[in-house]
Scaffold this motif. Structure first.
Motif, PDB file in Angstrom:
ATOM      1  N   ALA A  65       0.815  -1.222   0.000  1.00 27.32           N
ATOM      2  CA  ALA A  65       0.000   0.000   0.000  1.00 27.32           C
ATOM      3  C   ALA A  65       0.849   1.272   0.000  1.00 27.32           C
ATOM      4  N   THR A  66       2.063   1.168  -0.536  1.00 22.60           N
ATOM      5  CA  THR A  66       2.919   2.350  -0.637  1.00 22.60           C
ATOM      6  C   THR A  66       2.361   3.303  -1.688  1.00 22.60           C
ATOM      7  N   THR A  67       2.401   4.585  -1.401  1.00 23.84           N
ATOM      8  CA  THR A  67       1.890   5.580  -2.338  1.00 23.84           C
ATOM      9  C   THR A  67       2.898   5.828  -3.454  1.00 23.84           C
ATOM     10  N   PRO A  68       2.430   6.281  -4.613  1.00 25.38           N
ATOM     11  CA  PRO A  68       3.356   6.626  -5.700  1.00 25.38           C
ATOM     12  C   PRO A  68       4.397   7.656  -5.258  1.00 25.38           C
ATOM     13  N   LYS A  69       4.007   8.599  -4.432  1.00 20.61           N
ATOM     14  CA  LYS A  69       4.961   9.605  -3.951  1.00 20.61           C
ATOM     15  C   LYS A  69       6.082   8.959  -3.159  1.00 20.61           C
ATOM     16  N   ARG A  70       5.737   8.014  -2.295  1.00 22.57           N
ATOM     17  CA  ARG A  70       6.758   7.325  -1.491  1.00 22.57           C
ATOM     18  C   ARG A  70       7.661   6.488  -2.388  1.00 22.57           C
TER      19      ARG A  70
ATOM     20  N   ARG B 249       8.389   7.080  -5.525  1.00 24.58           N
ATOM     21  CA  ARG B 249       9.256   8.020  -6.241  1.00 24.58           C
ATOM     22  C   ARG B 249      10.401   8.494  -5.354  1.00 24.58           C
ATOM     23  N   GLU B 250      10.089   8.806  -4.102  1.00 22.25           N
ATOM     24  CA  GLU B 250      11.121   9.277  -3.169  1.00 22.25           C
ATOM     25  C   GLU B 250      12.111   8.167  -2.827  1.00 22.25           C
TER      26      GLU B 250
ATOM     27  N   ARG C 298       2.229  -4.755  -6.174  1.00 20.01           N
ATOM     28  CA  ARG C 298       1.899  -3.715  -5.208  1.00 20.01           C
ATOM     29  C   ARG C 298       1.793  -2.324  -5.848  1.00 20.01           C
TER      30      ARG C 298
ATOM     31  N   ASN D 224       0.096   0.404  -7.839  1.00 19.87           N
ATOM     32  CA  ASN D 224      -1.239   0.728  -8.324  1.00 19.87           C
ATOM     33  C   ASN D 224      -1.133   1.400  -9.700  1.00 19.87           C
TER      34      ASN D 224
ATOM     35  N   THR E  50      -1.510   4.371 -10.781  1.00 22.15           N
ATOM     36  CA  THR E  50      -0.760   5.634 -10.783  1.00 22.15           C
ATOM     37  C   THR E  50       0.736   5.373 -10.686  1.00 22.15           C
ATOM     38  N   ALA E  51       1.115   4.415  -9.843  1.00 21.16           N
ATOM     39  CA  ALA E  51       2.534   4.079  -9.695  1.00 21.16           C
ATOM     40  C   ALA E  51       3.089   3.475 -10.978  1.00 21.16           C
TER      41      ALA E  51
END
Length: 270
Positions: free
Chosen positions: A86-91, A93-94, A138, A140, A142-143
């Motif tokens: 459930a990691t966000t695309p922002k995370r 990317r970082e 994992r 999504n 967007t990612a």
């Protein structure tokens, strides 16, 4: 990870050929296979991650022994990354930016030490050839689009690793899927590969495997039936076998030992 020394099986060699092709062609590759077949172990070994992981995580003062890590990372110029659940695309990317910079710095230091580069550069991305993402289910939508965009912008090759069916999932994203150059299925160990692995497991227990010996042949057959060539299950089974032999002061691996070890494991569908 298994405490045993890495074993270069035929499946691993096929993965290396696949990964080299993806890296050389600067394309996107998909690697899929059942859980426990060795996909992650092969990818980590390819990227020299077991050697470099500690240094990359505990970023701090340099040591002379780090030069070996620099050289290992410079060999394949590859980043290995596993996103959290459930990691966000922002995370993502970082995390990738952070990890990629550290790997690139190590590669650059190796090139400076070897005289191939005169001085540091601000364009660290130029030192990276490929990114490998494990557990890519994992990611999504967007990612996935973010990774496709990153690939287009940087021309850094990309391998996505996951379970069977991921290739069908990715086919629903035409902009990503149209850029896939190679797909590779990572399969369970074939019979001759399994024997190759078992010879080393026998040796680790201080014994020699003889396929002509009836007792050994029975044990091999039991292991093959239970594990179906699943690399992870072989490791788990041998851990229990070693424990059972120690408790019962046994010196010979038999099918009874294998079955006793099997009874202690929870083995799902593979």
């Amino acid at each position: 990870m298994s405490p045993h020394r890495f074993i270069a099986t035929k499946q691993h060699r096929r993965f290396v050929e696949f990964a080299d092709a993806v890296r050389r062609q600067r394309t996107i590759g998909i690697c899929y296979g059942q859980a426990g077949t060795g996909k992650t172990l092969s990818a980590r070994h390819y990227a020299h991650w077991p050697v470099a992981e500690t240094l990359l995580e505990d970023w701090g003062p340099r040591d002379d022994s780090d030069f070996q890590v620099y050289a290992a990372l410079a060999h394949k110029r590859t980043v290995f990354y596993t996103p959290e659940v459930a990691t966000t695309p922002k995370r993502i990317r970082e995390d990738l930016a952070h990890l990629s910079d550290r790997v690139a710095i190590c590669i650059e230091q190796h090139l400076i030490n070897s005289g191939e580069v005169a001085r540091p550069t601000s364009r660290l991305n130029k030192y990276l050839d490929m990114i490998i993402i494990d557990e890519s289910e994992r990611l999504n939508p967007t990612a996935l689009e973010m990774m496709r965009d990153r690939f287009d912008r940087t021309n850094i090759a990309l391998i996505l690793i996951g379970m069977p069916g991921m290739e069908r999932k990715f086919s629903r994203f035409p902009q990503l899927y149209s850029r896939v150059g190679f797909a590779h299925e990572y399969r369970p160990l074939a019979e001759e590969e399994l024997v190759f692995v078992l010879e080393r497991r026998w040796r680790a227990l201080g014994q020699d495997l003889n396929t002509e010996d009836f007792t050994d042949a029975q044990a091999i057959a039991a292991i093959a039936r239970i594990t179906r060539g699943n690399f992870r299950l072989v490791d788990r089974l041998f851990t229990q076998m070693q424990r059972i032999m120690k408790i019962n002061e046994l010196t010979t691996i038999t099918d009874d030992v294998v079955e006793a070890a099997r009874s202690t494991l929870v083995i799902g569908i593979t």
